[in-house]
Design a protein around this motif. Structure first.
Motif, PDB file in Angstrom:
ATOM      1  N   LYS A 148      10.931   8.727   7.309  1.00 57.90           N
ATOM      2  CA  LYS A 148      10.016   7.746   6.710  1.00 57.90           C
ATOM      3  C   LYS A 148       8.633   8.355   6.451  1.00 57.90           C
ATOM      4  O   LYS A 148       7.918   7.919   5.560  1.00 57.90           O
ATOM      5  N   ASP A 149       8.267   9.365   7.208  1.00 58.66           N
ATOM      6  CA  ASP A 149       6.992  10.038   6.984  1.00 58.66           C
ATOM      7  C   ASP A 149       7.102  11.136   5.928  1.00 58.66           C
ATOM      8  O   ASP A 149       6.101  11.548   5.354  1.00 58.66           O
ATOM      9  N   LEU A 150       8.299  11.622   5.689  1.00 55.42           N
ATOM     10  CA  LEU A 150       8.489  12.735   4.758  1.00 55.42           C
ATOM     11  C   LEU A 150       8.631  12.303   3.301  1.00 55.42           C
ATOM     12  O   LEU A 150       8.212  13.025   2.410  1.00 55.42           O
ATOM     13  N   VAL A 155       4.556   6.357   0.420  1.00 52.57           N
ATOM     14  CA  VAL A 155       3.102   6.511   0.370  1.00 52.57           C
ATOM     15  C   VAL A 155       2.460   5.270  -0.241  1.00 52.57           C
ATOM     16  O   VAL A 155       1.435   4.784   0.235  1.00 52.57           O
ATOM     17  N   ALA A 156       3.067   4.717  -1.290  1.00 52.12           N
ATOM     18  CA  ALA A 156       2.513   3.516  -1.914  1.00 52.12           C
ATOM     19  C   ALA A 156       2.537   2.337  -0.945  1.00 52.12           C
ATOM     20  O   ALA A 156       1.587   1.538  -0.898  1.00 52.12           O
ATOM     21  N   ASP A 157       3.592   2.221  -0.161  1.00 49.60           N
ATOM     22  CA  ASP A 157       3.648   1.148   0.840  1.00 49.60           C
ATOM     23  C   ASP A 157       2.588   1.340   1.905  1.00 49.60           C
ATOM     24  O   ASP A 157       1.929   0.386   2.330  1.00 49.60           O
ATOM     25  N   LEU A 159      -0.280   2.854   1.677  1.00 46.39           N
ATOM     26  CA  LEU A 159      -1.640   2.656   1.158  1.00 46.39           C
ATOM     27  C   LEU A 159      -1.852   1.245   0.615  1.00 46.39           C
ATOM     28  O   LEU A 159      -2.936   0.926   0.135  1.00 46.39           O
ATOM     29  N   GLY A 160      -0.820   0.434   0.607  1.00 49.74           N
ATOM     30  CA  GLY A 160      -0.949  -0.942   0.121  1.00 49.74           C
ATOM     31  C   GLY A 160      -1.070  -1.034  -1.389  1.00 49.74           C
ATOM     32  O   GLY A 160      -1.740  -1.921  -1.912  1.00 49.74           O
ATOM     33  N   LEU A 161      -0.449  -0.108  -2.110  1.00 45.61           N
ATOM     34  CA  LEU A 161      -0.559  -0.105  -3.560  1.00 45.61           C
ATOM     35  C   LEU A 161       0.587  -0.868  -4.250  1.00 45.61           C
ATOM     36  O   LEU A 161       0.630  -0.929  -5.460  1.00 45.61           O
ATOM     37  N   THR A 162       1.488  -1.446  -3.497  1.00 47.67           N
ATOM     38  CA  THR A 162       2.624  -2.130  -4.106  1.00 47.67           C
ATOM     39  C   THR A 162       2.403  -3.633  -4.234  1.00 47.67           C
ATOM     40  O   THR A 162       3.214  -4.314  -4.810  1.00 47.67           O
ATOM     41  N   GLY A 163       1.308  -4.172  -3.736  1.00 45.72           N
ATOM     42  CA  GLY A 163       1.048  -5.612  -3.767  1.00 45.72           C
ATOM     43  C   GLY A 163       0.867  -6.155  -5.166  1.00 45.72           C
ATOM     44  O   GLY A 163       1.223  -7.301  -5.462  1.00 45.72           O
ATOM     45  N   PHE A 164       0.304  -5.377  -6.088  1.00 47.03           N
ATOM     46  CA  PHE A 164       0.037  -5.882  -7.437  1.00 47.03           C
ATOM     47  C   PHE A 164       1.286  -5.909  -8.317  1.00 47.03           C
ATOM     48  O   PHE A 164       1.288  -6.472  -9.386  1.00 47.03           O
TER      49      PHE A 164
END
Length: 166
Positions: A148-150, A155-157, A159-164
């Motif tokens: 899950k780290d690799l 990365v988007a999850d 950093l919270g970039l999937t909300g939009f």
């Protein structure tokens, strides 16, 4: 070059765009005409092909510049640009394709760089293919919870970039 043009050699021939004309072979003896079988054999025999170090043939670079270009492609391949090794192999394919024992002497200074580029790119391709296959086939089964780290799509999850996206 001016002397050759003045002597009747075309400028295209001097620059290497046209093959150089060879003088006809002299007769065996003076006053004798060659036999019809020997002249027919001479006519059937094709002239040897011109030697070009690059796949561009006569439109490519002259042999004097080829060594410098092959060396630069080889050395820059070590600077994290291994695809330059592949380009070196493709561009100087006639040098790589000709056997070392029967290759023209003009290929001798170019050949080590091109062969080493081929070896370097083969090693790079094998390492890259092994690395990619390990991640594709192994996945979470091979790496366990570290997976899950690799992986990059997490990365988007993180950093919270999937909300939009909805």
């Amino acid at each position: 070059m001016e002397a050759r043009v003045a002597a009747g050699v075309p400028a295209d021939e001097e620059s290497g765009l046209l093959p150089r004309a060879r003088p006809p072979p002299a007769a065996a003896g003076r006053g004798r005409t060659p036999s019809s079988s020997s002249s027919a054999a001479a006519q059937r025999r094709a002239p040897p092909p011109a030697v070009w170090a690059t796949v561009d043939g006569p439109l490519g670079m002259p042999l004097e510049e080829a060594e410098g270009h092959a060396r630069r492609f080889f050395l820059w391949g070590f600077a994290c640009l291994p695809f330059l090794w592949a380009i070196n192999c493709c561009y100087f394919w006639p040098v790589l394709r000709s056997p070392a024992a029967s290759s023209p002497p003009a290929f001798a200074p170019i050949r080590p760089y091109v062969v080493r580029s081929a070896v370097g790119f083969t090693i790079f391709a094998a390492v890259l293919l092994t690395w990619a296959t390990t991640f594709i086939v192994g996945g979470e089964r091979l790496f366990g919870p570290v997976w899950k780290d690799l992986v990059m799509y997490n990365v988007a999850d993180k950093l919270g970039l999937t909300g939009f996206m909805g």
